[in-house]
Design an enzyme around this catalytic site. Sequence first.
Site, PDB file in Angstrom:
ATOM      1  N   LYS A  39       0.649  -1.027   0.160  1.00  0.00           N
ATOM      2  CA  LYS A  39       0.342   0.164   0.276  1.00  0.00           C
ATOM      3  C   LYS A  39       0.701   1.632   0.313  1.00  0.00           C
ATOM      4  O   LYS A  39       0.399   2.261  -0.950  1.00  0.00           O
ATOM      5  CB  LYS A  39      -1.104   0.189   1.535  1.00  0.00           C
ATOM      6  CG  LYS A  39      -1.887   1.664   1.823  1.00  0.00           C
ATOM      7  CD  LYS A  39      -2.990   1.260   2.583  1.00  0.00           C
ATOM      8  CE  LYS A  39      -2.099   0.952   4.431  1.00  0.00           C
ATOM      9  NZ  LYS A  39      -1.738   2.429   4.658  1.00  0.00           N
ATOM     10  N   SER A  40       2.260   1.455   0.289  1.00  0.00           N
ATOM     11  CA  SER A  40       2.501   2.277   0.615  1.00  0.00           C
ATOM     12  C   SER A  40       3.551   3.104  -0.591  1.00  0.00           C
ATOM     13  O   SER A  40       3.449   3.734  -0.943  1.00  0.00           O
ATOM     14  CB  SER A  40       4.222   2.623   1.813  1.00  0.00           C
ATOM     15  OG  SER A  40       3.535   1.711   3.188  1.00  0.00           O
ATOM     16  N   GLY A  87      -5.552   7.624   5.941  1.00  0.00           N
ATOM     17  CA  GLY A  87      -4.485   8.764   6.054  1.00  0.00           C
ATOM     18  C   GLY A  87      -3.805   9.578   5.255  1.00  0.00           C
ATOM     19  O   GLY A  87      -3.521  10.057   4.396  1.00  0.00           O
ATOM     20  N   SER A 189       9.892   7.057  11.215  1.00  0.00           N
ATOM     21  CA  SER A 189      10.128   6.120   9.889  1.00  0.00           C
ATOM     22  C   SER A 189      10.865   6.902   9.012  1.00  0.00           C
ATOM     23  O   SER A 189       9.655   7.270   7.972  1.00  0.00           O
ATOM     24  CB  SER A 189       8.284   7.127   9.453  1.00  0.00           C
ATOM     25  OG  SER A 189       7.449   6.273  10.988  1.00  0.00           O
ATOM     26  N   ASP A 305       3.979   0.398  12.034  1.00  0.00           N
ATOM     27  CA  ASP A 305       3.219  -0.340  12.112  1.00  0.00           C
ATOM     28  C   ASP A 305       3.298  -1.816  12.791  1.00  0.00           C
ATOM     29  O   ASP A 305       2.483  -2.242  12.420  1.00  0.00           O
ATOM     30  CB  ASP A 305       2.816  -0.653  10.665  1.00  0.00           C
ATOM     31  CG  ASP A 305       2.295   0.453   9.702  1.00  0.00           C
ATOM     32  OD1 ASP A 305       1.544   1.330  10.445  1.00  0.00           O
ATOM     33  OD2 ASP A 305       2.499   2.048   8.810  1.00  0.00           O
ATOM     34  N   LYS A 332      -2.685   7.927  14.675  1.00  0.00           N
ATOM     35  CA  LYS A 332      -3.343   6.657  14.004  1.00  0.00           C
ATOM     36  C   LYS A 332      -4.780   6.759  13.527  1.00  0.00           C
ATOM     37  O   LYS A 332      -5.138   7.239  13.807  1.00  0.00           O
ATOM     38  CB  LYS A 332      -2.538   4.786  13.554  1.00  0.00           C
ATOM     39  CG  LYS A 332      -0.712   5.630  13.848  1.00  0.00           C
ATOM     40  CD  LYS A 332      -0.262   5.284  12.524  1.00  0.00           C
ATOM     41  CE  LYS A 332       1.275   5.176  12.616  1.00  0.00           C
ATOM     42  NZ  LYS A 332       1.821   4.896  10.836  1.00  0.00           N
ATOM     43  N   ARG A 336      -3.858   3.621  18.526  1.00  0.00           N
ATOM     44  CA  ARG A 336      -3.348   2.496  19.058  1.00  0.00           C
ATOM     45  C   ARG A 336      -2.531   1.373  20.422  1.00  0.00           C
ATOM     46  O   ARG A 336      -2.599   0.503  20.620  1.00  0.00           O
ATOM     47  CB  ARG A 336      -2.109   2.185  17.950  1.00  0.00           C
ATOM     48  CG  ARG A 336      -2.741   1.536  16.226  1.00  0.00           C
ATOM     49  CD  ARG A 336      -1.930   1.845  15.071  1.00  0.00           C
ATOM     50  NE  ARG A 336      -2.894   1.264  14.665  1.00  0.00           N
ATOM     51  CZ  ARG A 336      -2.090   0.747  12.884  1.00  0.00           C
ATOM     52  NH1 ARG A 336      -0.614   1.454  12.630  1.00  0.00           N
ATOM     53  NH2 ARG A 336      -2.602   1.665  11.712  1.00  0.00           N
ATOM     54  N   ARG A 381      -5.208  -3.126  11.513  1.00  0.00           N
ATOM     55  CA  ARG A 381      -4.139  -3.916  11.967  1.00  0.00           C
ATOM     56  C   ARG A 381      -4.763  -4.413  12.773  1.00  0.00           C
ATOM     57  O   ARG A 381      -4.194  -5.514  14.006  1.00  0.00           O
ATOM     58  CB  ARG A 381      -2.552  -3.241  12.457  1.00  0.00           C
ATOM     59  CG  ARG A 381      -2.125  -2.438  10.707  1.00  0.00           C
ATOM     60  CD  ARG A 381      -1.034  -1.703  10.492  1.00  0.00           C
ATOM     61  NE  ARG A 381      -0.637  -1.537   9.733  1.00  0.00           N
ATOM     62  CZ  ARG A 381      -0.415  -2.510   8.157  1.00  0.00           C
ATOM     63  NH1 ARG A 381      -0.259  -3.053   8.951  1.00  0.00           N
ATOM     64  NH2 ARG A 381       0.170  -1.336   7.450  1.00  0.00           N
ATOM     65  N   LYS A 406      -8.725  -1.992   3.795  1.00  0.00           N
ATOM     66  CA  LYS A 406      -8.272  -0.860   3.904  1.00  0.00           C
ATOM     67  C   LYS A 406      -6.784  -1.067   3.207  1.00  0.00           C
ATOM     68  O   LYS A 406      -6.300  -0.492   2.745  1.00  0.00           O
ATOM     69  CB  LYS A 406      -7.777  -0.249   5.995  1.00  0.00           C
ATOM     70  CG  LYS A 406      -7.170   0.763   5.412  1.00  0.00           C
ATOM     71  CD  LYS A 406      -7.404   1.779   6.950  1.00  0.00           C
ATOM     72  CE  LYS A 406      -6.464   3.063   7.030  1.00  0.00           C
ATOM     73  NZ  LYS A 406      -6.044   3.994   6.509  1.00  0.00           N
TER      74      LYS A 406
END
Length: 423
Positions: A39-40, A87, A189, A305, A332, A336, A381, A406
Site C-alpha cells: 500500500k505504501s 490517512g 519512520s 506499523d 493513527k 493504537r 491492524r 483498508k
Amino acid sequence: MTIFATGPFHTKIFYFLLMITVFAPNHTIKTNIHLPASKSISNRMLIINALSYSPYEIENLADCDDTNVMAAALRSDNRIFDVKAAGTAMRFLTAFLSKIVGEWQITGTERMKQRPIKILVDALNSLGAKIEYAEKEGYPPLKIYGSSLQGGSIDLDGSVSSQYISALLMIAPTMEKGLKINLTGSVISKPYILMTLKLMEKFGIKSICTGNSIDVPAQSYRPERVKVESDWSAASYWYEIAALSENAEIELSGLHSGSCQGDAEVARIFKNLGIKTIFLPEGVRLQKTGEICSEAEYNFVEQPDLAQTAAITCAFLNIPFKFTGLQSLRIKETDRIAALKTELKRTGYLLNDSEPGTLSWNGERCDPENDPVIRTYEDHRMAMAFAPIALKTKSIHIADPGVVSKSYPGYWNDLKTAGFIIR
C-alpha cells in the site's frame, strides 16, 4: 450472513456481520500465500505517476481501500474528495491538490477529522499554497485553492508523521525554486522517507540528503513503467502466525531482500521470536527455530506499523517486552497504544504506557474475559494482529472484520487457505 464474492473479485470478502469468530486450524499449517501489493509503495507511485503525466498503468497496484480511494480521486473530475479513513490519501492529496490549479475540498471520516494536519498545511502555505480549514482549525476537512508553488526552504518537525514529509517531497520537483526540508527533532519512520526518495529516483528525480536536510531541486519527472512489490507489513501477520503455531511451513510470495520497505525489518525482529527467514527466488519461507529470546526490547520509531503485531506475539509467547519509539501510534487510525492495552487486558495481559512513546509488559497478568470480543476501532491492524491468537486461545471473536479492506482485503480468505476456520 457472510457473502464471499465470486468471479474476478474472489479474493475480497464482504462481511455483513458485526463480528466473526476465528478458530485455530486442526492441523499443521502448511501454506503458500500470495501477499497483497504494498500500500505504501502503491500510494506513492500513484502520486508520482500523476506528476510525471505517465501514459503507463502501474503494475500490481494494491487493491485495498486506501489505494482505491487515492486512485479514484486522481481519476475523478470532481472537486470534492472524501478519502474516508485513508490517512495517506489525506496527506498526499492535500499536497498534490495544492499545486493543481482550481478549488478543491477534501474530507474524511469522523476519525479522520480528529487526525492533525496543521504541520503539513502550514508548510504548504509557507511555500505558496492557499489552504483553509473548513471546520476545526488544524484538522480536516480542508479547502484548497490550487496554484503553482514557489518552494524554497522550510524547517519541519520530523517527530510527528513521515507522511507529511513524503507528501512535500513528491511535489518538491514541481516547485519553482525546488524545496529544501530541514528536519528538526527526532525523525520517525525514516525508511518511509527514504522509500519516497527512492521511488522518485525511479522517475528521474535527483535529491541531496545531508544529515537531516533533504534538497530536491526543481526538475521534471520522467514517465516509467513500474511494478509494485508485495507488502512486508502484511507479511508481519504471517510471521506472527508462524511464531504462535506449534509447527508451520509458510511461504510468502513477492518479497525480496532488497526491498525499499522499512517493514522488511520484520524478518530481523522475528528472528528473536523463533522465526528464520529463508529468501527464495520468488519470495520467502518462514521456518521455526525454537530460539526465542527471554525478553524483548526494540525501538519502533522507524517501523511503527509492526508494533501491534510484535506486542501481541510477545505477550502470547510469554516474553516480557519494552517497546519505544511509538509516539506516532497515538494519531493513527485509532490511538493504537490505548487500543492494545484495552484489548490485551481482555485476554489477560496488563500492559504499561506510563512513559511517553513507550509500551511495555513485565509479565503481569489478570483474569481474561470469558469469551472476549476484540474491538478493532476502525483499525485494520487491530483485526489482523489479534486474529492469530486463536492459535493460543483455540478461538477468538473479532469485531468489525471488514476493516481489513483498508490494506489487506483478502486476509480472512488467506487465513482460511492456511486452515483457520472463520465463522
